[in-house]
Write an enzyme that holds these catalytic residues in place. Sequence first.
Site, PDB file in Angstrom:
ATOM      1  N   LYS A 109       0.854  -1.192   0.000  1.00 42.12           N
ATOM      2  CA  LYS A 109       0.000   0.000   0.000  1.00 42.12           C
ATOM      3  C   LYS A 109       0.881   1.229   0.000  1.00 42.12           C
ATOM      4  CE  LYS A 109      -3.837   2.210   0.294  1.00 42.12           C
ATOM      5  NZ  LYS A 109      -3.369   2.906  -0.941  1.00 42.12           N
ATOM      6  N   GLN A 155       7.310   3.805   3.866  1.00 41.68           N
ATOM      7  CA  GLN A 155       5.882   3.456   3.883  1.00 41.68           C
ATOM      8  C   GLN A 155       5.640   2.188   4.700  1.00 41.68           C
ATOM      9  OE1 GLN A 155       3.869   5.541   1.479  1.00 41.68           O
ATOM     10  NE2 GLN A 155       2.285   4.976   2.923  1.00 41.68           N
ATOM     11  N   LYS A 200       5.617   3.219   8.326  1.00 37.98           N
ATOM     12  CA  LYS A 200       4.485   4.120   8.545  1.00 37.98           C
ATOM     13  C   LYS A 200       3.189   3.320   8.593  1.00 37.98           C
ATOM     14  CE  LYS A 200       4.232   7.458   5.542  1.00 37.98           C
ATOM     15  NZ  LYS A 200       3.875   8.362   4.407  1.00 37.98           N
ATOM     16  N   LYS A 256       5.372   1.646  -3.124  1.00 36.14           N
ATOM     17  CA  LYS A 256       5.328   3.001  -3.681  1.00 36.14           C
ATOM     18  C   LYS A 256       5.622   2.903  -5.164  1.00 36.14           C
ATOM     19  CE  LYS A 256       4.828   7.241  -2.063  1.00 36.14           C
ATOM     20  NZ  LYS A 256       4.162   7.715  -0.846  1.00 36.14           N
ATOM     21  N   GLY A 290      -2.506   8.343  -4.267  1.00 43.79           N
ATOM     22  CA  GLY A 290      -1.821   9.529  -4.774  1.00 43.79           C
ATOM     23  C   GLY A 290      -0.560   9.866  -3.986  1.00 43.79           C
ATOM     24  N   ASP A 291       0.210  10.755  -4.542  1.00 40.09           N
ATOM     25  CA  ASP A 291       1.368  11.371  -3.878  1.00 40.09           C
ATOM     26  C   ASP A 291       1.634  12.639  -4.697  1.00 40.09           C
ATOM     27  OD1 ASP A 291       3.550  10.604  -1.692  1.00 40.09           O
ATOM     28  OD2 ASP A 291       4.659  11.471  -3.350  1.00 40.09           O
ATOM     29  N   THR A 313      -4.250  13.551   5.299  1.00 39.23           N
ATOM     30  CA  THR A 313      -2.827  13.652   5.661  1.00 39.23           C
ATOM     31  C   THR A 313      -2.576  14.950   6.434  1.00 39.23           C
ATOM     32  OG1 THR A 313      -2.343  12.468   3.621  1.00 39.23           O
ATOM     33  CG2 THR A 313      -0.479  13.423   4.791  1.00 39.23           C
ATOM     34  N   ASN A 365      -1.822  18.985  -1.812  1.00 40.62           N
ATOM     35  CA  ASN A 365      -2.846  18.312  -1.013  1.00 40.62           C
ATOM     36  C   ASN A 365      -2.532  18.345   0.487  1.00 40.62           C
ATOM     37  OD1 ASN A 365      -3.492  15.417   0.310  1.00 40.62           O
ATOM     38  ND2 ASN A 365      -5.196  16.147  -0.902  1.00 40.62           N
ATOM     39  N   SER A 397      -6.707   5.840   3.842  1.00 40.62           N
ATOM     40  CA  SER A 397      -6.781   4.957   2.667  1.00 40.62           C
ATOM     41  C   SER A 397      -7.210   3.556   3.095  1.00 40.62           C
ATOM     42  CB  SER A 397      -5.409   4.866   1.986  1.00 40.62           C
ATOM     43  OG  SER A 397      -5.192   5.976   1.159  1.00 40.62           O
TER      44      SER A 397
HETATM   45  P1  NDP Z   1       1.137  17.675  -4.255  1.00 39.73           P
HETATM   46  O1  NDP Z   1       1.602  17.343  -5.592  1.00 39.73           O
HETATM   47  O2  NDP Z   1      -0.317  17.894  -4.004  1.00 39.73           O
HETATM   48  O3  NDP Z   1       1.884  18.980  -3.709  1.00 39.73           O
HETATM   49  C1  NDP Z   1       3.264  19.054  -3.649  1.00 39.73           C
HETATM   50  C2  NDP Z   1       3.640  20.455  -3.205  1.00 39.73           C
HETATM   51  O4  NDP Z   1       5.025  20.495  -2.908  1.00 39.73           O
HETATM   52  C3  NDP Z   1       3.410  21.488  -4.296  1.00 39.73           C
HETATM   53  O5  NDP Z   1       3.117  22.719  -3.715  1.00 39.73           O
HETATM   54  C4  NDP Z   1       4.773  21.532  -4.997  1.00 39.73           C
HETATM   55  O6  NDP Z   1       5.021  22.732  -5.681  1.00 39.73           O
HETATM   56  C5  NDP Z   1       5.686  21.395  -3.804  1.00 39.73           C
HETATM   57  N1  NDP Z   1       6.972  20.802  -4.234  1.00 39.73           N
HETATM   58  C6  NDP Z   1       7.169  19.647  -4.888  1.00 39.73           C
HETATM   59  N2  NDP Z   1       8.462  19.452  -5.147  1.00 39.73           N
HETATM   60  C7  NDP Z   1       9.092  20.514  -4.634  1.00 39.73           C
HETATM   61  C8  NDP Z   1      10.435  20.922  -4.569  1.00 39.73           C
HETATM   62  N3  NDP Z   1      11.417  20.163  -5.121  1.00 39.73           N
HETATM   63  N4  NDP Z   1      10.726  22.097  -3.947  1.00 39.73           N
HETATM   64  C9  NDP Z   1       9.731  22.851  -3.397  1.00 39.73           C
HETATM   65  N5  NDP Z   1       8.437  22.525  -3.434  1.00 39.73           N
HETATM   66  C10 NDP Z   1       8.127  21.380  -4.041  1.00 39.73           C
HETATM   67  O7  NDP Z   1       1.694  16.522  -3.296  1.00 39.73           O
HETATM   68  P2  NDP Z   1       1.221  16.117  -1.829  1.00 39.73           P
HETATM   69  O8  NDP Z   1       0.750  17.300  -1.086  1.00 39.73           O
HETATM   70  O9  NDP Z   1       0.360  14.943  -1.950  1.00 39.73           O
HETATM   71  O10 NDP Z   1       2.605  15.600  -1.203  1.00 39.73           O
HETATM   72  C11 NDP Z   1       3.484  16.454  -0.486  1.00 39.73           C
HETATM   73  C12 NDP Z   1       4.394  15.625   0.382  1.00 39.73           C
HETATM   74  O11 NDP Z   1       3.617  14.858   1.314  1.00 39.73           O
HETATM   75  C13 NDP Z   1       5.243  14.581  -0.367  1.00 39.73           C
HETATM   76  O12 NDP Z   1       6.463  14.440   0.328  1.00 39.73           O
HETATM   77  C14 NDP Z   1       4.437  13.301  -0.214  1.00 39.73           C
HETATM   78  O13 NDP Z   1       5.251  12.162  -0.344  1.00 39.73           O
HETATM   79  C15 NDP Z   1       3.927  13.479   1.210  1.00 39.73           C
HETATM   80  N6  NDP Z   1       2.749  12.704   1.583  1.00 39.73           N
HETATM   81  C16 NDP Z   1       1.602  12.748   0.848  1.00 39.73           C
HETATM   82  C17 NDP Z   1       0.491  12.060   1.261  1.00 39.73           C
HETATM   83  C18 NDP Z   1      -0.813  12.173   0.547  1.00 39.73           C
HETATM   84  O14 NDP Z   1      -1.791  11.613   1.053  1.00 39.73           O
HETATM   85  N7  NDP Z   1      -0.933  12.872  -0.552  1.00 39.73           N
HETATM   86  C19 NDP Z   1       0.524  11.207   2.438  1.00 39.73           C
HETATM   87  C20 NDP Z   1       1.753  11.287   3.195  1.00 39.73           C
HETATM   88  C21 NDP Z   1       2.817  11.997   2.741  1.00 39.73           C
HETATM   89  P3  NDP Z   1       4.768  22.841  -7.265  1.00 39.73           P
HETATM   90  O15 NDP Z   1       3.282  22.922  -7.413  1.00 39.73           O
HETATM   91  O16 NDP Z   1       5.498  24.059  -7.674  1.00 39.73           O
HETATM   92  O17 NDP Z   1       5.346  21.590  -7.863  1.00 39.73           O
HETATM   93  O1  2IT Z   2       3.174   8.802   1.591  1.00 42.24           O
HETATM   94  C1  2IT Z   2       2.004   8.398   1.775  1.00 42.24           C
HETATM   95  O2  2IT Z   2       1.663   7.890   2.840  1.00 42.24           O
HETATM   96  C2  2IT Z   2       1.040   8.581   0.690  1.00 42.24           C
HETATM   97  N1  2IT Z   2       1.380   9.149  -0.340  1.00 42.24           N
HETATM   98  C3  2IT Z   2      -0.345   8.036   0.831  1.00 42.24           C
HETATM   99  C4  2IT Z   2      -0.369   6.566   0.525  1.00 42.24           C
HETATM  100  C5  2IT Z   2      -1.742   5.934   0.472  1.00 42.24           C
HETATM  101  O3  2IT Z   2      -1.777   4.761   0.083  1.00 42.24           O
HETATM  102  O4  2IT Z   2      -2.744   6.559   0.811  1.00 42.24           O
END
Ligand code: NDP
Ligand code: 2IT
Length: 444
Positions: free
Chosen positions: A89, A110, A113, A125, A164-165, A208, A239, A376
Amino acid sequence: MNILSGVYEKVVSKDSHELEFLQAVKEVFGSLEVVASNNPQYLKASIFERIVEPERQIIFRVPWVDDNGNVHINRGFRVQFNSAIGPYKGGLRFHPSVNLGIIKFLGFEQTFKNALTGLPIGGGKGGSDFDPKGKSDNEIMRFCQSFMTELYRHIGEDTDVPAGDIGVSAREIGYMYGMYKKLKNNFTGVFTGKGLVYGGSLARKEATGYGLCYFMDEYLLDNNKSFENALVIVSGSGNVAIHAALKASELGGKVIAMSDSSGVILDTNGINLPLLKQLKEVERKRIKEYLKYQPDATYFDEPKAIWNIKCDIALPCATQNEIDLESATNLVNNGCYAVGEGANMPTTLEAIRYLQNHNIMFAPAKAANAGGVATSALEMTQNSQRMSWSFAEVDKMLKNIMKNIYLNVSNTAKLYGKEGDLLVGANIAGFLKVAEAMYAQGII
Ligand code: NDP
Ligand code: 2IT
């Protein structure tokens, strides 16, 4: 690292170019020496060697055609890291920086976690070096469909359940899910983060970011602090960042700065979050556009500049290694007292050490951002029951899960003589659950 240094050196010699993966292994192993010496049976069964080796790694070609008829080739990945406690997952990331080392670090993290959520999910992943920025909806759809024509054969509701990520949200999941369903002729909960009308869970989108704040709320309370009137900065504006900012502000904090990969906005009146959400989530604009509507705000065209801003609580919610030693030093010098990781591995090892040595409350990603994947797992449960729960029901479960994770990691830290060190607590508690399951299942 004594007992475990040999295992780590083997990983280095095999995968020396996978820097993020090596960093993640080093971070986890840094907490496990005591576990290794207390559990000779795990050494004998080579649990440590096995836990750093993914069960399966899939790399594939993803050809697609853009709106002008040009053919592009991207690389797709799915790393099925560990299925000891449940089906693989974890999310899919679409970003030009994606490579095997990044997907392996994410899959490794992951695994622990997911164990901390208390729910039956293994670790995996995936993703691609495809860049969704600037692509039309049709291009995104063609890419997602091509990606699925290979990935579909490797996943399944009881095998591997992606989500998603970075760069993958409801739109991409919809296109991938549609293609999966067509190829398999099978309507199952094989993805999470789905749209609400075809099996998604209420509160998954928020989970998240909300979960991070629920975790921080417990942690702050335990240290006689709270979000109330705290100055909060949140990196990223995707997100995780948006929903972390919304919840932090609901809990009484004032969110004054956010960022994207181009720059930072600072609004000392408190960021207008509905406006920010509209610009980033709906219109997919750059964060700089915020200034058109809120001219009193300031913009810095360097994402790292966010860590120079004076705050009480910092929530890194963008990407890996965004807080380096220099940024950590700035946070400490400016009086920040808590850092909560919403992103995966956003703080370098040196920066973590610096923060902890300066008594900054540090909430590690594998505990603090586990609310997304936990929800999830709740989506998977609803899909298997062919039921859907209300927002309030899911949110209540999420809050409870985050509280339990906090209690588990803080109690584990205490038990191992490292009171207050949630990084050690999270690594040990996550590892022990996976290791026990691997040990019970024999050498596989
Ligand atoms: P999104 O794509 O929704 O958002 C990513 C954000 O981070 C955007 O604002 C993006 O800016 C910015 N970003 C990406 N790369 C860089 C960089 N190199 N330098 C500066 N800013 C950057 O992703 P999420 O919000 O889903 O994910 C964000 C983080 O959270 C990741 O590390 C992900 O692995 C982690 N995560 C996500 C989960 C989820 O449920 N979605 C769960 C747990 C962890 P721009 O728009 O300019 O690219
Ligand atoms: O990093 C993470 O935990 C995620 N991107 C969410 C993974 C999931 O299966 O919901």
